[in-house]
Motif scaffolding. Structure first.
Motif, mmCIF file in Angstrom:
data_model
loop_
_atom_site.group_PDB
_atom_site.id
_atom_site.type_symbol
_atom_site.label_atom_id
_atom_site.label_comp_id
_atom_site.label_asym_id
_atom_site.label_seq_id
_atom_site.Cartn_x
_atom_site.Cartn_y
_atom_site.Cartn_z
ATOM 1 N N LEU A 8 -65.303 -84.972 45.790
ATOM 2 C CA LEU A 8 -65.595 -85.397 47.015
ATOM 3 C C LEU A 8 -66.659 -86.374 47.280
ATOM 4 O O LEU A 8 -67.976 -86.250 46.642
ATOM 5 N N VAL A 48 -66.497 -81.241 55.564
ATOM 6 C CA VAL A 48 -67.386 -80.520 54.799
ATOM 7 C C VAL A 48 -68.878 -80.942 55.080
ATOM 8 O O VAL A 48 -69.071 -82.140 55.181
ATOM 9 N N LEU A 98 -67.082 -75.766 54.640
ATOM 10 C CA LEU A 98 -65.602 -76.258 54.911
ATOM 11 C C LEU A 98 -65.143 -75.784 56.099
ATOM 12 O O LEU A 98 -64.823 -74.661 56.037
ATOM 13 N N TRP A 140 -63.061 -80.693 44.749
ATOM 14 C CA TRP A 140 -64.432 -80.414 45.447
ATOM 15 C C TRP A 140 -65.379 -81.315 44.713
ATOM 16 O O TRP A 140 -66.404 -81.964 45.201
ATOM 17 N N SER A 141 -65.383 -81.270 43.285
ATOM 18 C CA SER A 141 -66.237 -81.987 42.672
ATOM 19 C C SER A 141 -66.172 -83.414 42.520
ATOM 20 O O SER A 141 -67.324 -84.241 42.538
ATOM 21 N N VAL A 147 -59.972 -76.936 47.269
ATOM 22 C CA VAL A 147 -61.630 -76.751 46.811
ATOM 23 C C VAL A 147 -61.810 -76.905 45.346
ATOM 24 O O VAL A 147 -62.638 -77.562 44.586
ATOM 25 N N HIS A 190 -72.820 -80.271 53.656
ATOM 26 C CA HIS A 190 -73.315 -80.086 52.776
ATOM 27 C C HIS A 190 -75.081 -79.931 52.771
ATOM 28 O O HIS A 190 -75.328 -81.188 52.966
ATOM 29 N N SER A 250 -72.885 -75.066 51.626
ATOM 30 C CA SER A 250 -71.664 -76.161 51.785
ATOM 31 C C SER A 250 -70.746 -75.203 52.673
ATOM 32 O O SER A 250 -70.570 -74.004 52.313
#
Length: 143
Positions: free
Chosen positions: A58, A23, A10, A55-56, A51, A25, A8
């Motif tokens: 997103l 982002v 950013l 982040w989780s 982050v 991934h 990943s």
């Protein structure tokens, strides 16, 4: 069992009006992207806190773009290649693949909204028609 490679990235850049984060991934060779608008220029601490906190949650786009194999790398000094890649990222913000994926995601969301709007209009029209029909029945019955 095959190992799947997950990475990943950013990338934060200024798009002329706002500071934006893209982002990227990559999992099992498929690219998913998300775009985040920060607004004012975020400090390193603010990016790190973002982050850790968000982040989780997103919302990544659907896995759309297969990423090319690593075997097709350019020959030469890896440090020079990294500098050139970093320079390109500073100039353009994010990779072309992620820009295309974001564009496809915007189109997908737009099509979904268009379908929802059309279905809602159709339901409202049907409801109005049924109301008119019921009023005509009551009037015909003398009520």
């Amino acid at each position: 069992m095959r190992k799947s490679e997950v990475s990943s990235t950013l990338t934060v850049y200024h798009d002329g009006q706002f500071w934006v984060g893209v982002v990227e991934h990559v999992e099992s060779g498929m690219l998913s992207v998300a775009r985040v608008v920060f607004g004012a220029e975020p400090s390193n601490e603010e990016v790190y806190a973002w982050v850790l906190e968000r982040w989780s949650s997103l919302r990544l786009s659907a896995e759309t773009e297969p990423v090319g194999p690593r075997a097709g790398r350019l020959p030469g000094n890896p440090k020079r290649r990294a500098r050139a890649a970093a320079k390109a990222m500073r100039q353009h913000g994010s990779s072309t693949a992620s820009q295309l994926a974001l564009a496809r995601e915007r189109e997908r969301v737009k099509d979904g909204r268009r379908e929802d709007r059309a279905a809602r209009r159709q339901d409202e029209a049907r409801s109005r028609w049924e109301d008119r029909r019921e009023r005509k029945r009551r009037k015909h019955r003398g009520k």
